[in-house]
Design an enzyme around this catalytic site. Sequence first.
Site: not given
Length: 260
Positions: A73, A43, A232-233, A50, A110, A18, A209-210
Amino acid sequence: MTLLSVNVNKIAVLRNSRGGHEPDVVRAATTCLDAGAAGITVHPRPDARHITADDVYALSALTRARGVEFNLEGNPFAPPRSGYPGFLALCEAVRPAQATLVPDSDAQVTSDHGFDFSTDLGELRELVAALKAIGCRVSLFVDADAAAAALPAERGVEQAAAVGADRVELYTGPYAEAFASGRADEATASARTTAMRAQAVGLGVNAGHDLSQANLATFLRGVPDVLEVSIGHALIGEALYDGLASTVARYLRVIESARS
């Protein structure tokens, strides 16, 4: 005890979609720390999709003031460009507690693989030395699937120690995929083998990761002495339903249950 470092990249993705300053990355990180997270991970990528350099500076100030770890990272080989001074330059500016090196390219959505230790490691060794000289603990992103677990020592995770790293971060994407399809046992065994090989040569072991509330406890029960998980995700996605502070608290309970 496994520590939880929350990756707040996705907060910046939402903000950048946005423009402006909302949602505020520092406020989100503060909420995570207030809820008990042990550190913050970001990262920053060269395209600033981001986290931006300004975010790195602001989060460094926050984590330093709170006395918690900041984990930065990035790909140390990505060249500087407008708005991105380069990974080493960012580390020199903010001196994070940990620098996690990841071999990702600009085109990757990613991170999806660890370092290839079969190539010339001279440049990587120099970068690790430069980061340690400014006080960073250095972790290298490594594969932990069956193929990686079977590599000989001269091409395997042991080479992270040979280039001077302090830790490795196990890439847990394949584990999470296997868990979701009901095949967690084999993936966990591969990660455990990789972790134990790393620990045998004096490396600390992180993971990320995941990882999610659903699969984290199984991973931690199966892989010994993981020092830190960077999440994170999944965490940010779950927080959309349950709230950020509540979600962090639930992750801490999952970690505690795995330990006991």
